[in-house]
Design a protein around this motif. Structure first.
Motif, PDB file in Angstrom:
ATOM      1  N   GLU A 159      41.898  41.053  49.761  1.00  0.00           N
ATOM      2  CA  GLU A 159      41.423  42.270  49.224  1.00  0.00           C
ATOM      3  C   GLU A 159      42.500  42.846  48.105  1.00  0.00           C
ATOM      4  OE1 GLU A 159      40.492  46.918  50.400  1.00  0.00           O
ATOM      5  OE2 GLU A 159      40.086  45.266  52.021  1.00  0.00           O
ATOM      6  N   MET A 160      43.530  42.838  48.830  1.00  0.00           N
ATOM      7  CA  MET A 160      44.733  43.415  47.733  1.00  0.00           C
ATOM      8  C   MET A 160      45.069  42.263  46.620  1.00  0.00           C
ATOM      9  SD  MET A 160      48.657  43.725  49.079  1.00  0.00           S
ATOM     10  CE  MET A 160      48.887  42.081  48.966  1.00  0.00           C
ATOM     11  N   PHE A 161      44.891  41.154  46.712  1.00  0.00           N
ATOM     12  CA  PHE A 161      45.062  40.141  45.634  1.00  0.00           C
ATOM     13  C   PHE A 161      44.114  40.310  44.481  1.00  0.00           C
ATOM     14  CE2 PHE A 161      47.662  36.785  48.504  1.00  0.00           C
ATOM     15  CZ  PHE A 161      48.704  37.675  48.278  1.00  0.00           C
ATOM     16  N   THR A 162      42.908  40.633  45.244  1.00  0.00           N
ATOM     17  CA  THR A 162      41.672  40.639  44.378  1.00  0.00           C
ATOM     18  C   THR A 162      41.816  41.693  43.478  1.00  0.00           C
ATOM     19  OG1 THR A 162      40.205  39.914  45.971  1.00  0.00           O
ATOM     20  CG2 THR A 162      39.301  40.941  44.122  1.00  0.00           C
ATOM     21  N   ARG A 163      42.318  43.006  43.771  1.00  0.00           N
ATOM     22  CA  ARG A 163      42.631  44.022  43.118  1.00  0.00           C
ATOM     23  C   ARG A 163      43.766  43.886  42.137  1.00  0.00           C
ATOM     24  NH1 ARG A 163      42.326  48.521  47.547  1.00  0.00           N
ATOM     25  NH2 ARG A 163      40.422  48.576  47.921  1.00  0.00           N
ATOM     26  N   ILE A 164      44.780  43.412  42.432  1.00  0.00           N
ATOM     27  CA  ILE A 164      46.019  43.003  41.518  1.00  0.00           C
ATOM     28  C   ILE A 164      45.763  41.929  40.562  1.00  0.00           C
ATOM     29  CG2 ILE A 164      48.475  42.026  41.687  1.00  0.00           C
ATOM     30  CD1 ILE A 164      48.703  43.420  44.368  1.00  0.00           C
ATOM     31  N   PHE A 165      45.065  40.956  40.941  1.00  0.00           N
ATOM     32  CA  PHE A 165      44.758  39.878  40.004  1.00  0.00           C
ATOM     33  C   PHE A 165      43.823  40.047  38.919  1.00  0.00           C
ATOM     34  CE2 PHE A 165      47.734  37.725  43.029  1.00  0.00           C
ATOM     35  CZ  PHE A 165      48.507  37.118  42.248  1.00  0.00           C
ATOM     36  N   SER A 166      42.765  40.859  39.594  1.00  0.00           N
ATOM     37  CA  SER A 166      41.566  41.083  38.657  1.00  0.00           C
ATOM     38  C   SER A 166      41.648  42.583  37.875  1.00  0.00           C
ATOM     39  CB  SER A 166      40.193  40.819  39.331  1.00  0.00           C
ATOM     40  OG  SER A 166      40.329  41.771  40.419  1.00  0.00           O
ATOM     41  N   THR A 167      42.442  43.308  38.419  1.00  0.00           N
ATOM     42  CA  THR A 167      42.077  44.598  37.946  1.00  0.00           C
ATOM     43  C   THR A 167      43.392  45.332  37.206  1.00  0.00           C
ATOM     44  OG1 THR A 167      40.881  45.350  39.848  1.00  0.00           O
ATOM     45  CG2 THR A 167      41.221  47.000  38.115  1.00  0.00           C
ATOM     46  N   HIS A 168      44.650  45.297  37.874  1.00  0.00           N
ATOM     47  CA  HIS A 168      45.779  45.881  37.406  1.00  0.00           C
ATOM     48  C   HIS A 168      46.811  45.236  36.489  1.00  0.00           C
ATOM     49  CE1 HIS A 168      44.075  49.326  39.646  1.00  0.00           C
ATOM     50  NE2 HIS A 168      44.183  48.718  40.628  1.00  0.00           N
ATOM     51  N   GLY A 169      46.641  43.715  36.817  1.00  0.00           N
ATOM     52  CA  GLY A 169      47.719  43.000  36.387  1.00  0.00           C
ATOM     53  C   GLY A 169      48.815  43.027  37.413  1.00  0.00           C
ATOM     54  N   LEU A 170      50.103  42.418  36.955  1.00  0.00           N
ATOM     55  CA  LEU A 170      51.190  42.517  37.917  1.00  0.00           C
ATOM     56  C   LEU A 170      52.296  43.451  37.474  1.00  0.00           C
ATOM     57  CD1 LEU A 170      50.704  38.740  38.778  1.00  0.00           C
ATOM     58  CD2 LEU A 170      50.709  40.465  40.568  1.00  0.00           C
ATOM     59  N   ASP A 171      52.083  43.874  36.450  1.00  0.00           N
ATOM     60  CA  ASP A 171      53.322  44.585  35.889  1.00  0.00           C
ATOM     61  C   ASP A 171      53.403  45.839  36.825  1.00  0.00           C
ATOM     62  OD1 ASP A 171      53.300  43.050  33.801  1.00  0.00           O
ATOM     63  OD2 ASP A 171      52.142  44.283  32.699  1.00  0.00           O
TER      64      ASP A 171
END
Ligand code: SF4
Length: 275
Positions: free
Chosen positions: A263-275
Motif C-alpha cells: 500500500e505504501m509503495f503504491t502511494r509513493i511510486f504512483s502519486t508522490h514520487g520519491l523526493d
C-alpha cells in the motif's frame, strides 16, 4: 464527518464482475450484498485495489460483521498484552531502543514508537497496517537469530492459511508496481535499505535480475527477488523470508505487514514520487 451510506450497487460497480468466486461468494453481486450486510469485508475480494477500497469508505463499509469484530478483538488483545511488556527486555530481544518512555522500532529505516498503552507514533505518515504487526513483534517475537535460510512465504509453518492471500495481495501487488520500471524501483529501494544483495548465491533466487533485502522489522528481513519479462516468460516476483520469520513474527502479522508495504509503495511510486 459522516460517511456516505453505500449500497450494494456502489460496491458492485467497483468489482471486476468476473464472478471468479475467490472471495468465497458465488458471484460479485452476492459478495457486494454480503459486504453491505457486514458479513464480508471489501478486502476479501483479492481483485479490489486499495484505492477502490478507500474510495468506498474503507473496510468499515457495511454493518460490522463477525470478521470485523474478530479483528477488533485481536487488536484489543494485542494492545492489552503489549501493556505488560518490559520495554528494556523487549528492546534487547527484538533489536529496538527505549527513549522517552517509548519503544522505538525501526521499520524500513523509519523509527516507529509505541508508548506504554500501545499507541503508535511516527515522523512519517502512520500506516495503520503496521500498528498490529509492531505490537505483535514487540510482544511475541522470539528475537531469534537469523538462520540465513531464505524461504518463500508458503514454506513457513502456519503460513498455509495465508499463502493464497499473500500471493495475490502481496506478491502480485508488488509485482504490478515493479513492472512499471524495475530499475527505478530497485534503485529507489535503497531509501529503505542500504543492503542490496545483488550477488549470485546459488539459491533459488540466484537467477533473478534484481534481488534486494529490506528490513520491515529489525529481525524480520524480507528479500525481494524479481525476474524481468522476456520473450518466453512473464515477469515474476517472489518474496523470501528468513526461516526464523515464523518465530520472530507470526504469519498473519507478516501478511499484514507486507500488505502495508505494498500500500505504501503504491502511494509513493504512483502519486508522490520519491523526493
Ligand atoms: S473475488 Fe472479487 S471478483 Fe471474484 S467473485 Fe468475489 S467479488 Fe467478484
Amino acid at each position: 464527518m459522516q460517511q456516505k451510506q453505500r449500497t450494494t450497487v456502489d460496491i458492485l460497480k467497483a468489482l471486476d464482475k468476473s464472478n471468479c468466486k475467490e472471495c468465497g461468494s458465488p458471484t460479485c453481486l452476492a459478495f457486494a450484498a454480503l459486504v453491505i450486510q457486514g458479513k464480508k469485508t471489501l478486502r476479501e475480494c483479492p481483485h479490489l485495489s486499495e484505492e477502490a477500497i478507500q474510495a468506498l469508505g474503507g473496510d468499515g463499509v457495511g454493518k460490522k460483521g463477525k470478521d470485523d469484530d474478530t479483528r477488533d478483538e485481536q487488536f484489543e488483545r494485542l494492545m492489552e498484552e503489549f501493556s505488560g511488556v518490559d520495554f528494556e527486555e523487549a528492546a534487547e530481544r527484538i533489536g529496538a531502543t527505549v527513549h522517552g518512555g517509548r519503544l522505538g522500532i525501526s521499520c524500513l529505516g523509519k523509527i516507529f514508537e509505541l508508548d506504554r498503552q500501545g499507541n503508535l507514533y511516527s515522523g512519517c505518515h502512520v500506516n495503520l497496517w503496521v500498528h498490529g504487526p509492531l505490537l505483535d513483534y514487540a510482544t511475541h517475537s522470539a528475537g531469534r537469530q537469523l538462520t540465513g535460510d531464505w524461504v518463500p512465504f508458503g514454506d513457513l509453518e502456519q503460513a498455509k492459511d495465508w499463502a493464497r492471500f499473500f500471493s495475490h495481495r502481496c506478491e502480485q501487488g508488488m509485482k504490478q508496481i515493479v513492472d512499471d520500471d524495475p530499475d527505478f524501483f530497485f534503485d529507489a529501494l535503497s531509501i529503505f535499505s542500504p543492503t542490496p544483495v545483488g550477488q549470485k548465491t546459488g539459491k533459488p533466487f540466484s537467477s533473478a535480475d534484481h534481488v534486494t533485502v529490506v528490513y520491515p522489522m529489525p529481525k524480520v528481513p524480507l528479500m525481494i527477488a524479481y525476474w524481468c519479462a522476456d520473450a518466453e516468460f512473464e515477469s515474476k516476483l517472489t518474496l523470501f523470508f528468513d526461516r526464523s520469520a515464523e518465530v520472530n513474527l507470526g504469519a498473519e502479522s507478516i501478511y499484514a505487514l507486507v500488505r502495508g508495504m505494498v500500500e505504501m509503495f503504491t502511494r509513493i511510486f504512483s502519486t508522490h514520487g520519491l523526493d
